[in-house]
Design an enzyme around this catalytic site. Structure first.
Site, PDB file in Angstrom:
ATOM      1  N   CYS A   2       0.817  -1.216   0.000  1.00  0.00           N
ATOM      2  CA  CYS A   2       0.000   0.000   0.000  1.00  0.00           C
ATOM      3  C   CYS A   2       0.850   1.266   0.000  1.00  0.00           C
ATOM      4  O   CYS A   2       1.949   1.292   0.539  1.00  0.00           O
ATOM      5  CB  CYS A   2      -0.879   0.048   1.243  1.00  0.00           C
ATOM      6  SG  CYS A   2      -1.866  -1.405   1.495  1.00  0.00           S
ATOM      7  N   ARG A  27       5.018   0.010  -5.949  1.00  0.00           N
ATOM      8  CA  ARG A  27       4.975  -0.760  -4.707  1.00  0.00           C
ATOM      9  C   ARG A  27       4.011  -1.949  -4.809  1.00  0.00           C
ATOM     10  O   ARG A  27       4.068  -2.854  -3.990  1.00  0.00           O
ATOM     11  CB  ARG A  27       4.524   0.149  -3.547  1.00  0.00           C
ATOM     12  CG  ARG A  27       5.508   1.264  -3.243  1.00  0.00           C
ATOM     13  CD  ARG A  27       4.895   2.300  -2.331  1.00  0.00           C
ATOM     14  NE  ARG A  27       4.722   1.826  -0.976  1.00  0.00           N
ATOM     15  CZ  ARG A  27       5.597   1.944  -0.007  1.00  0.00           C
ATOM     16  NH1 ARG A  27       6.751   2.527  -0.244  1.00  0.00           N
ATOM     17  NH2 ARG A  27       5.357   1.504   1.201  1.00  0.00           N
ATOM     18  N   TRP A  72      -3.072  -2.729  -1.362  1.00  0.00           N
ATOM     19  CA  TRP A  72      -2.685  -4.103  -1.688  1.00  0.00           C
ATOM     20  C   TRP A  72      -3.447  -4.959  -0.685  1.00  0.00           C
ATOM     21  O   TRP A  72      -3.179  -4.915   0.516  1.00  0.00           O
ATOM     22  CB  TRP A  72      -1.172  -4.244  -1.545  1.00  0.00           C
ATOM     23  CG  TRP A  72      -0.614  -5.532  -2.050  1.00  0.00           C
ATOM     24  CD1 TRP A  72      -0.340  -5.848  -3.350  1.00  0.00           C
ATOM     25  CD2 TRP A  72      -0.225  -6.666  -1.278  1.00  0.00           C
ATOM     26  NE1 TRP A  72       0.193  -7.113  -3.423  1.00  0.00           N
ATOM     27  CE2 TRP A  72       0.273  -7.639  -2.169  1.00  0.00           C
ATOM     28  CE3 TRP A  72      -0.251  -6.970   0.089  1.00  0.00           C
ATOM     29  CZ2 TRP A  72       0.741  -8.877  -1.742  1.00  0.00           C
ATOM     30  CZ3 TRP A  72       0.221  -8.203   0.505  1.00  0.00           C
ATOM     31  CH2 TRP A  72       0.704  -9.139  -0.420  1.00  0.00           C
ATOM     32  N   ASN A  97      -1.808   2.092   5.903  1.00  0.00           N
ATOM     33  CA  ASN A  97      -0.957   0.959   5.492  1.00  0.00           C
ATOM     34  C   ASN A  97      -0.674   0.140   6.733  1.00  0.00           C
ATOM     35  O   ASN A  97      -0.488   0.697   7.807  1.00  0.00           O
ATOM     36  CB  ASN A  97       0.399   1.439   4.967  1.00  0.00           C
ATOM     37  CG  ASN A  97       0.286   2.194   3.682  1.00  0.00           C
ATOM     38  OD1 ASN A  97      -0.784   2.284   3.109  1.00  0.00           O
ATOM     39  ND2 ASN A  97       1.395   2.756   3.239  1.00  0.00           N
ATOM     40  N   GLY A  98      -0.552  -1.175   6.579  1.00  0.00           N
ATOM     41  CA  GLY A  98      -0.229  -2.020   7.726  1.00  0.00           C
ATOM     42  C   GLY A  98      -1.419  -2.885   8.087  1.00  0.00           C
ATOM     43  O   GLY A  98      -2.375  -3.019   7.311  1.00  0.00           O
ATOM     44  N   GLU A 481      18.258 -17.658  -7.123  1.00  0.00           N
ATOM     45  CA  GLU A 481      17.850 -16.315  -7.519  1.00  0.00           C
ATOM     46  C   GLU A 481      17.313 -16.317  -8.961  1.00  0.00           C
ATOM     47  O   GLU A 481      16.315 -15.658  -9.261  1.00  0.00           O
ATOM     48  CB  GLU A 481      19.040 -15.359  -7.345  1.00  0.00           C
ATOM     49  CG  GLU A 481      18.826 -13.925  -7.775  1.00  0.00           C
ATOM     50  CD  GLU A 481      17.689 -13.206  -7.064  1.00  0.00           C
ATOM     51  OE1 GLU A 481      17.129 -13.740  -6.091  1.00  0.00           O
ATOM     52  OE2 GLU A 481      17.317 -12.111  -7.515  1.00  0.00           O
ATOM     53  N   LYS A 485      13.544 -15.186  -9.974  1.00  0.00           N
ATOM     54  CA  LYS A 485      13.255 -14.146 -10.983  1.00  0.00           C
ATOM     55  C   LYS A 485      12.309 -14.694 -12.045  1.00  0.00           C
ATOM     56  O   LYS A 485      11.344 -14.046 -12.413  1.00  0.00           O
ATOM     57  CB  LYS A 485      14.534 -13.657 -11.675  1.00  0.00           C
ATOM     58  CG  LYS A 485      15.471 -12.805 -10.883  1.00  0.00           C
ATOM     59  CD  LYS A 485      14.990 -11.419 -10.563  1.00  0.00           C
ATOM     60  CE  LYS A 485      14.284 -11.402  -9.246  1.00  0.00           C
ATOM     61  NZ  LYS A 485      15.053 -11.076  -8.080  1.00  0.00           N
ATOM     62  N   GLU A 488       8.674 -15.307 -10.638  1.00  0.00           N
ATOM     63  CA  GLU A 488       7.868 -14.148 -10.232  1.00  0.00           C
ATOM     64  C   GLU A 488       7.426 -13.282 -11.399  1.00  0.00           C
ATOM     65  O   GLU A 488       6.362 -12.676 -11.338  1.00  0.00           O
ATOM     66  CB  GLU A 488       8.538 -13.326  -9.134  1.00  0.00           C
ATOM     67  CG  GLU A 488       9.715 -12.511  -9.545  1.00  0.00           C
ATOM     68  CD  GLU A 488      10.320 -11.735  -8.397  1.00  0.00           C
ATOM     69  OE1 GLU A 488       9.575 -11.177  -7.580  1.00  0.00           O
ATOM     70  OE2 GLU A 488      11.563 -11.665  -8.317  1.00  0.00           O
ATOM     71  N   HIS A 504      18.974 -37.224  -6.186  1.00  0.00           N
ATOM     72  CA  HIS A 504      18.258 -37.594  -4.958  1.00  0.00           C
ATOM     73  C   HIS A 504      16.760 -37.280  -5.060  1.00  0.00           C
ATOM     74  O   HIS A 504      16.073 -37.254  -4.046  1.00  0.00           O
ATOM     75  CB  HIS A 504      18.880 -36.887  -3.747  1.00  0.00           C
ATOM     76  CG  HIS A 504      20.312 -37.275  -3.530  1.00  0.00           C
ATOM     77  ND1 HIS A 504      20.674 -38.536  -3.114  1.00  0.00           N
ATOM     78  CD2 HIS A 504      21.460 -36.590  -3.717  1.00  0.00           C
ATOM     79  CE1 HIS A 504      22.000 -38.608  -3.037  1.00  0.00           C
ATOM     80  NE2 HIS A 504      22.492 -37.429  -3.404  1.00  0.00           N
ATOM     81  N   LYS A 603       6.138  -4.454  -3.996  1.00  0.00           N
ATOM     82  CA  LYS A 603       7.555  -4.130  -3.916  1.00  0.00           C
ATOM     83  C   LYS A 603       8.043  -4.125  -2.480  1.00  0.00           C
ATOM     84  O   LYS A 603       9.042  -4.724  -2.146  1.00  0.00           O
ATOM     85  CB  LYS A 603       7.803  -2.772  -4.575  1.00  0.00           C
ATOM     86  CG  LYS A 603       9.264  -2.345  -4.574  1.00  0.00           C
ATOM     87  CD  LYS A 603      10.068  -3.233  -5.482  1.00  0.00           C
ATOM     88  CE  LYS A 603      11.556  -2.935  -5.429  1.00  0.00           C
ATOM     89  NZ  LYS A 603      12.342  -4.049  -5.992  1.00  0.00           N
TER      90      LYS A 603
HETATM   91  C1  F6R Z   1      12.153 -10.735  -5.446  1.00  0.00           C
HETATM   92  C2  F6R Z   1      12.019  -9.701  -4.434  1.00  0.00           C
HETATM   93  C3  F6R Z   1      11.602 -10.108  -3.068  1.00  0.00           C
HETATM   94  C4  F6R Z   1      12.322  -9.250  -2.019  1.00  0.00           C
HETATM   95  C5  F6R Z   1      11.786  -9.562  -0.617  1.00  0.00           C
HETATM   96  C6  F6R Z   1      12.540  -8.801   0.455  1.00  0.00           C
HETATM   97  O1  F6R Z   1      12.586 -10.206  -6.667  1.00  0.00           O
HETATM   98  O2  F6R Z   1      12.216  -8.551  -4.698  1.00  0.00           O
HETATM   99  O3  F6R Z   1      11.824 -11.460  -2.852  1.00  0.00           O
HETATM  100  O4  F6R Z   1      13.692  -9.514  -2.093  1.00  0.00           O
HETATM  101  O5  F6R Z   1      10.429  -9.213  -0.551  1.00  0.00           O
HETATM  102  O6  F6R Z   1      12.462  -7.428   0.237  1.00  0.00           O
HETATM  103  P1  F6R Z   1      13.511  -6.434   0.878  1.00  0.00           P
HETATM  104  O7  F6R Z   1      14.837  -6.723   0.265  1.00  0.00           O
HETATM  105  O8  F6R Z   1      13.006  -5.065   0.548  1.00  0.00           O
HETATM  106  O9  F6R Z   1      13.523  -6.704   2.355  1.00  0.00           O
END
Ligand code: F6R
Length: 608
Positions: A2, A27, A72, A97-98, A481, A485, A488, A504, A603
Site C-alpha cells: 500500500c 509498490r 494491496w 498501510n499495515g 535467484e 526471478k 515471479e 536424490h 515491492k
Molecule cells: C524478489 C524480491 C523479493 C524481495 C523480498 C525482500 O525479486 O524482490 O523477494 O527480495 O520481498 O524485500 P527487501 O529486500 O526489501 O527486504
C-alpha cells in the site's frame, strides 16, 4: 505494498495526489482511492483499476486538503468498497498501510455503539474510532492519538475531517511515512518518490510519531505525546532516477544500471588503499572485535544474497555463519549467542518480516546488529547499531535486480573487513581483492553485452511451464535467484537445486519438456557439475548452460551454451546473476506478463 499520499495546500491538491499515487504504483496495488475536503464535505473517488482509472473518476473533484491511497489487499478482496480512504459518518476519512491485529474486537465494540461498517477491511475501525472521539469534542489530533492508543498492530495513517479544511493528521508505527515540507503547503507520503514534483525537503517520522500538518506549519509528537523536533533533510532522490527514460520497463533499466550501482556502492572502498571497519559505522571496529559468528536474516532475493555471503564469510574470513528466512526465525525458539553479529539484508529496509526478526534478535539478547540496506532512513537502518548503505538508487521494478548485486558487493566487503580483523587476509590478498572490486563494474558491463543472445535464447521458453535451475557451492544461491526471478515475472514454475542433489529426487522430473538452466563457473566444482549435466542430458533434458570461458562446455544437440567472460573468482556470483536476470526478463516479455508489476506481488512488503 500500500502507498499513502496526502497534501494540504493553497492550490487544488487532486493532481498532486494522483501524481504521487502514480509514483507509488511500483509498490504494487490492486485498488486506489482519494478523498478531498471541499465546502466542509468529503468528496471521495475509488477504483479497482490503475491510478489512470482513478484519474478519470476524480475529474470533477477538487479541494485544498486531501489524502490518497493505493491498496494491496490483506483484509477483504480487492474491490471498490474495500478501497481506501475509509470514512465514518461523512465526517472522518482515513488511509492506512499495515495491519490492525485487534480489528475484530474493535469492530464488535464499534458496531455495538451503532457504527455501520461498509467494508471488510481492518482500516475502517480506525475511521470510526477517530469519529467516536472527535464527535465528543476532541480535536482531530487528540481524537487520532486516543484512537491510536487502542490499536494493536502496524500502521501508517493519514486522517482528515470534513469540518477541518486545512489540517491533516498522520502517524506511523511499523510502516513507513514521511512529511514533505513545502512553501505554504505540506505533504505526507509513504516514500519520497511520491513527492519529488512538489518538494525535496523531507522529515522522516520516527516509530510512534504523530504529526499535525497545516498550510504553514507542522508539529510532531512522539509516541508519548511529547512535542519533538525531527530534522528537515534534503532528499537526494532525483526525478531521473525514478523515470523510465529510454527503457521499456524499470526492470530492464535497473539491470542495465548495475555497473553504475556497483561503482556507487563500492566508491568509498575503491578510492582508498585499504579496507577499514568504519564503512559499517563508527562503532564497527569495537563490535567486530567481540563477535564470533554471524546470523543473516532476510527474505526472498535478499535471503539469496545472504546464502552467497555465508560461503564467503566461512571460506575467506573463517567465521561461522548461518542464514535464516526472517519470517521463520522470528517465530522459532533459537539458541542465542550474544557474540553473534545479526546481519539483516533488505532493499527497502521496511520489510515487516525482516524488521520483526531484527527486533526478535534484539529481544533475545543480540546487541550487535548490522543492516545492509538500500534506503537511508528506513526502519531497518535506524533500528540497527551498524549499517552499510547499498547505493543502487531507487529500485522500482518489483523483481529485485540491482539491489541484489549491490547487496552482494556490501557483503563481500563485510567478508574482507572481518577476514582482515581476524588475521585471515594478507596485505597482498587485500590488494588483489580491492583490484577485483575496482574492476567489477566493467566486468558486469561486459556481461550485459550478452543481452541480444539471451533475448534469442528466451524464445525457447515461450511454451514451457516448468524449469529447473542448477548451481553448486557459491553459485547454488545464484540458481535460486534465477529461479525466483523467472517464476515471479514469467509465472513459469521454476525450482533451483544444488546440482549434486539432482539424483536424490528432482531427476525424476527431467524429460524433453523440462528445460534445465545451469550456472557453470570455471571453479573447483566444475567437473562435478559437468557430470550432473550429463545426468540431465542422458534423460533427454534440454540444457541451457551459462559457462565461463575455458570450461570446455560446448553447444551441441539439446545443449545451448552461453559463453561468459573469464572466471571472476569469488566475485563470480555477481557476474552470473546478470544473464539469469536478462533471461527472466525476456521470457516474461515472450509471455506478455506485466514485468514491473507481477500479479499478486508488492515491492515493499510492509505486512507480515
Ligand atoms: C524478489 C524480491 C523479493 C524481495 C523480498 C525482500 O525479486 O524482490 O523477494 O527480495 O520481498 O524485500 P527487501 O529486500 O526489501 O527486504
Amino acid at each position: 505494498m500500500c502507498g499513502i499520499v496526502g497534501a494540504v495546500a493553497q492550490r487544488n491538491v487532486v493532481p498532486i495526489l494522483l501524481q504521487g499515487l502514480q509514483r507509488l504504483e511500483y509498490r504494487g496495488y490492486d485498488s486506489a482511492g482519494l478523498v478531498v475536503v471541499h465546502d466542509k464535505q468529503l468528496q471521495r473517488a475509488r477504483s479497482t483499476g490503475r491510478v489512470a482509472d482513478l484519474t478519470l473518476k476524480s475529474a470533477d473533484i477538487s479541494g485544498h486538503l486531501g489524502i490518497a491511497h493505493t491498496r494491496w489487499a490483506t483484509h477483504g478482496v480487492p474491490s471498490e468498497r474495500n478501497a481506501h480512504p475509509h470514512m465514518s459518518n461523512a465526517s472522518i476519512a482515513v488511509v492506512h498501510n499495515g495491519i490492525i491485529e485487534n480489528y475484530e474486537e474493535l469492530r464488535t465494540r464499534l458496531t455495538a455503539q451503532g457504527y455501520v461498517f461498509t467494508s471488510d477491511t481492518d482500516t475502517e475501525v480506525i475511521a470510526h474510532l477517530v469519529h467516536s472521539h472527535y464527535k465528543n469534542g476532541a480535536t482531530l489530533l487528540a481524537a487520532t492519538q486516543a484512537s491510536l492508543a487502542e490499536l494493536v498492530g502496524a500502521y501508517a495513517i493519514g486522517v482528515v475531517a470534513a469540518d477541518n479544511p486545512a489540517q491533516l493528521i498522520c502517524s506511523r508505527k511499523g510502516s513507513p511515512l514521511l512529511l514533505g515540507v513545502g512553501k505554504h503547503e505540506n505533504f505526507i507520503a509513504s516514500d519520497m518518490s511520491a513527492l519529488l514534483a512538489v518538494t525535496k525537503n523531507v522529515v522522516y517520522l520516527e516509530e510512534g510519531d504523530v504529526a499535525e500538518i497545516g498550510l504553514d506549519a507542522y508539529k510532531v509528537f512522539d509516541a508519548r505525546g511529547k512535542p519533538v523536533t525531527r530534522p528537515v533533510q534534503i532528499s537526494e532522490l532525483t526525478n531521473d532516477s525514478v523515470e523510465l527514460g529510454e527503457y521499456k520497463h524499470y526492470m530492464l533499466k535497473e539491470i542495465f544500471e548495475q555497473p553504475q550501482a556497483l561503482a556507487n556502492t563500492l566508491e568509498a572502498v575503491c578510492n582508498s588503499q585499504s579496507l577499514i571497519p568504519g564503512i559499517f559505522g563508527a562503532e564497527a571496529s569495537a563490535a567486530f572485535a567481540k563477535i564470533d559468528s554471524i546470523l543473516i536474516l532476510a527474505c526472498g532475493t535478499s535471503h539469496n544474497s545472504g546464502l552467497v555471503a555465508r560461503n564467503w564469510l566461512e571460506e575467506i574470513a573463517g567465521i561461522p555463519c548461518n542464514v535464516e528466512i526472517a519470517s521463520e526465525y522470528r517465530y522459532r525458539t533459537s539458541v542465542s549467542n550474544p557474540n553473534t553479529l545479526i546481519v539483516t539484508i533488505s532493499q527497502s529496509g521496511e520489510t515487516a518480516d525482516t524488521l520483526a526478526a531484527l527486533n526478535h534478535a534484539k529481544a533475545v539478547g543480540h546487541a550487535h546488529t548490522l543492516a545492509i540496506c538500500n534506503v537511508p532512513e528506513s526502519a531497518i537502518i535506524r533500528q540497527s547499531s551498524l549499517r552499510f548503505l547499498t547505493r543502487a538508487g531507487p529500485e522500482i521494478g518489483v523483481a529485485s535486480t540491482k539491489a541484489f548485486t549491490t547487496q552482494l558487493a556490501g557483503l563481500f566487503l563485510l567478508t574482507l573487513v572481518l577476514a582482515k580483523l581476524r588475521g585471515k587476509l594478507s596485505q597482498q590478498q587485500e590488494q588483489q581483492h580491492l583490484h577485483d572490486l575496482r574492476h567489477l563494474p566493467s566486468a558486469v558491463q561486459a556481461v550485459l553485452k550478452l543481452e541480444p543472445a539471451i533475448k534469442k535464447l528466451a524464445e525457447n521458453f515461450a511454451n514451457k511451464h516448468h524449469a529447473l535451475f542448477l548451481g553448486r557451492g557459491l553459485h547454488y544461491p545464484i540458481a535460486l535467484e534465477g529461479a525466483l526471478k523467472l517464476k515471479e515475472i514469467s509465472y513459469i514454475h521454476a525450482e533451483a537445486y544444488p546440482a549434486g542433489e539432482l539424483k536424490h529426487g528432482p531427476l525424476a522430473l527431467v524429460d524433453k519438456d523440462m528445460p534445465v538452466i545451469a550456472v557453470a563457473p570455471n571453479d573447483t566444482l566444475l567437473e562435478k557439475l559437468k557430470s550432473n549435466l550429463q545426468e540431465v542430458r542422458a534423460r533427454g533434458g534440454e540444457l541451457f548452460v551459462f559457462a565461463d570461458a575455458n570450461t570446455k562446455i560446448q553447444s551441441s544437440e539439446g545443449v545451448h551454451v552461453m559463453q561468459m567472460p573469464e572466471h571472476a573468482g569469488f566475485l563470480s556470483p555477481i557476474l552470473h546473476t546478470i544473464p539469469l536476470q536478462l533471461l527472466a526478463y525476456y521470457v516474461a516479455l515472450q509471455k506478455g506478463t506485466d514485468v514491473d508489476k507481477p500479479r499478486n506481488l508488492a515491492k515493499s512488503v510492509t505486512v507480515e
